[in-house]
Design an enzyme around this catalytic site. Structure first.
Site, PDB file in Angstrom:
ATOM      1  N   HIS A 162       3.343  57.448 -46.922  1.00  0.00           N
ATOM      2  CA  HIS A 162       4.756  57.587 -46.486  1.00  0.00           C
ATOM      3  C   HIS A 162       5.275  59.013 -46.733  1.00  0.00           C
ATOM      4  O   HIS A 162       6.472  59.199 -46.895  1.00  0.00           O
ATOM      5  CB  HIS A 162       5.664  56.573 -47.191  1.00  0.00           C
ATOM      6  CG  HIS A 162       5.128  55.182 -47.199  1.00  0.00           C
ATOM      7  ND1 HIS A 162       5.460  54.231 -46.259  1.00  0.00           N
ATOM      8  CD2 HIS A 162       4.240  54.574 -48.037  1.00  0.00           C
ATOM      9  CE1 HIS A 162       4.809  53.098 -46.521  1.00  0.00           C
ATOM     10  NE2 HIS A 162       4.064  53.285 -47.591  1.00  0.00           N
ATOM     11  N   SER A 283       8.532  86.556 -36.232  1.00  0.00           N
ATOM     12  CA  SER A 283       9.735  86.281 -35.452  1.00  0.00           C
ATOM     13  C   SER A 283      10.354  87.606 -35.044  1.00  0.00           C
ATOM     14  O   SER A 283      10.320  88.577 -35.800  1.00  0.00           O
ATOM     15  CB  SER A 283      10.716  85.474 -36.301  1.00  0.00           C
ATOM     16  OG  SER A 283      12.037  85.656 -35.828  1.00  0.00           O
ATOM     17  N   LYS A 289       9.604  85.860 -41.382  1.00  0.00           N
ATOM     18  CA  LYS A 289       8.870  84.723 -40.833  1.00  0.00           C
ATOM     19  C   LYS A 289       7.391  84.987 -40.597  1.00  0.00           C
ATOM     20  O   LYS A 289       7.002  86.057 -40.158  1.00  0.00           O
ATOM     21  CB  LYS A 289       9.490  84.282 -39.494  1.00  0.00           C
ATOM     22  CG  LYS A 289      10.845  83.627 -39.613  1.00  0.00           C
ATOM     23  CD  LYS A 289      10.825  82.306 -40.383  1.00  0.00           C
ATOM     24  CE  LYS A 289      10.170  81.194 -39.596  1.00  0.00           C
ATOM     25  NZ  LYS A 289      10.962  80.770 -38.447  1.00  0.00           N
ATOM     26  N   GLU A 296       0.556  74.753 -34.481  1.00  0.00           N
ATOM     27  CA  GLU A 296       1.646  74.183 -33.684  1.00  0.00           C
ATOM     28  C   GLU A 296       1.233  73.986 -32.231  1.00  0.00           C
ATOM     29  O   GLU A 296       1.531  72.968 -31.609  1.00  0.00           O
ATOM     30  CB  GLU A 296       2.877  75.099 -33.719  1.00  0.00           C
ATOM     31  CG  GLU A 296       3.600  75.119 -35.035  1.00  0.00           C
ATOM     32  CD  GLU A 296       4.737  76.148 -34.990  1.00  0.00           C
ATOM     33  OE1 GLU A 296       5.862  75.765 -34.659  1.00  0.00           O
ATOM     34  OE2 GLU A 296       4.467  77.335 -35.252  1.00  0.00           O
TER      35      GLU A 296
END
Ligand code: ARG
Length: 467
Positions: A162, A283, A289, A296
């Site tokens: 979980h 970024s 970043k 992804e």
């Protein structure tokens, strides 16, 4: 000019006007099926050799066809070949050029054959070699994972259910879990290869041919396991493409799960692993970043592969036997699935062996969250308590730990004894992370010793693939 002269089609005989120019574009597949040119030539060479063997082509004709096809192969490889949309598909483009090069012999190549069995053969040859390349790439990825698992057998991280801290596990064990997923994908890939590896040549349009074709000959010269059994089925089903896409969908599903974990783990909140800079991007506005683009993107690619599976299932649904033009729509989804799988495997094969765990952070995370609570319950069972009572006792100890922000391992013996008098000084051995993972010492468990043994078995399985 007669109507027949106006059409340059190989099938133009019975037509009285040229194809509408939009229809020509709409029905053509050469824009994408030229990817199978190599396979088309290989299959034609095998067909011609067989026709020669059974006396349908003379030695002279067979040799002219060979020379012509070899030249076409070179023209295609060098980019000189002139693909024409008027000639609809890869098959007729090549055949027309062959006739241009060698005359009458070229016109005889299509004896005892149809584009229906031709395309069914080409696409199987194409997919079979794609499967072999994918198998190599998948094996490379798995080897990298297994090697990393051996290195990380003693690295401790929290295991989750979980997404809540559950029990400590070896990081190597987690990597081997990924490997098992990929191992089954490899098995599915090979199952697909085995089932599709039958030669449709000889089915001709749908019913077979009136020439005494030697189907065993073409099948074996093209490396197929056997000629396909039924001519109608041979030209009509694309179940093998569906099977491949379902392999691809499951593989990418697995890779998306791995990606998701990498994305979570590289976040500042987890900070479990570092991805090398070369697999990340920055970024344009936020200077701090470092984005995990590769995982992804792999996670996102599952969408298109699932889409292709759905396209092919829907394409095949309710098609009457035998060949229908619908089947021309099988190629783009299949080709894109192959490309997507290859790219994702390549990205992961390069990236996964290079991930760097932040061992101290992982260890600290495993210490928080009462991950050894089950070990305390098991300890109490060892002292004679029924498991349910032990569970209750430990639950109370955890509640106290939450209220006082203390981990079980940091509580004093006296404190622990307020929950059960059975708890003795030796309890601290089971409350340590090392003690917890070492205790799960059976096949499939997370004890480092077991992880090393599992990695050994995994390597042996991988080595068998090469033998
Ligand atoms: N381009 C076609 C395909 O991809 C080849 C077979 C066409 N056969 C036919 N009779 N129209 O399926």
């Amino acid at each position: 000019m007669s109507a027949q002269k106006e059409t340059s089609k190989l099938w133009g005989g019975r037509f009285s006007e040229p194809t509408d120019s939009f229809v020509q574009r709409f029905t053509a597949s050469v824009g994408f099926d030229q990817r199978m040119a190599e396979q088309d030539i290989t299959a034609s060479l095998a067909h011609a050799a067989m026709l020669n063997n059974i006396g349908v082509l003379s030695d002279e004709e067979a040799s002219q066809i060979n020379t012509g096809l070899e030249q076409i192969r070179k023209e295609i490889a060098s980019g000189e070949f002139n693909w024409s949309i008027e000639l609809e598909d890869v098959h007729m483009n090549i055949e027309a050029r062959l006739t241009e090069l060698v005359g009458n012999a070229g016109k005889k190549l299509h004896t005892g054959r149809s584009r229906n069995d031709q395309v069914a053969t080409d696409i199987r040859l194409y997919l079979r070699s794609a499967i072999d390349l994918i198998g190599i790439e998948l094996s490379r990825l798995q080897k990298g994972l297994v090697a990393l698992a051996v290195e990380q057998a003693d690295t401790i991280m929290p295991g989750f259910t979980h997404l809540q801290t559950a029990q400590p596990v070896s990081f190597g064990h987690h990597l081997l879990a990924w490997n098992e997923m990929l191992e089954r994908d490899y098995g599915r890939l090979q199952d697909c290869r085995e089932r599709m590896n039958e030669c449709p040549l000889g089915a001709a349009a749908l019913a077979g041919s009136s020439f005494p074709l030697d189907r065993e000959h073409t099948a074996s010269s093209l490396g197929f396991r056997k000629p396909s059994e039924n001519s109608l089925d041979s030209v009509s089903d694309r179940d093998f493409a569906i099977e491949f896409c379902s392999f691809a969908a499951l593989l990418l599903t697995h890779m998306s799960r791995i990606s998701e974990e990498l994305v979570l783990w590289t976040s500042a909140q987890f900070n479990f692993v570092e991805l090398p800079d070369r697999f990340c991007t920055g970024s344009s506005i936020m200077p701090q970043k470092k984005n995990p683009d590769v995982p992804e993107l792999v996670r996102g690619k599952v969408g298109r592969v699932n889409g292709h599976l759905m396209s092919l299932l829907t394409l095949m649904k309710s098609q009457p036997l035998a060949y229908n033009k619908d089947n021309q729509e099988d190629k783009e989804p299949l080709f894109d699935s192959v490309d997507t799988v290859m790219d994702c495997l390549r990205a992961f094969g390069d990236m996964l062996p290079a991930i760097k765990p932040n061992k101290a952070v992982m260890r600290e995370a495993a210490r928080r969250g009462f991950s050894t609570a089950t070990d305390l319950a098991d300890y109490l069972v060892g002292r004679g308590l029924p498991f349910r009572d032990a569970h209750e006792v430990v639950g109370k100890a955890v509640a106290h730990g939450i209220a006082s922000s203390t981990d079980l391992a940091d509580m004093s013996l006296q404190t622990l004894q307020t929950f059960s008098a059975e708890i003795q000084a030796d309890v601290f051995e089971v409350l340590t992370l090392e003690g917890s993972i070492a205790a799960r010492n059976h096949l499939g468990g997370t004890a480092p010793q077991q992880v090393r043994a599992a990695a050994q078995r995994a390597s042996e399985r991988l080595a068998e693939r090469e033998s």
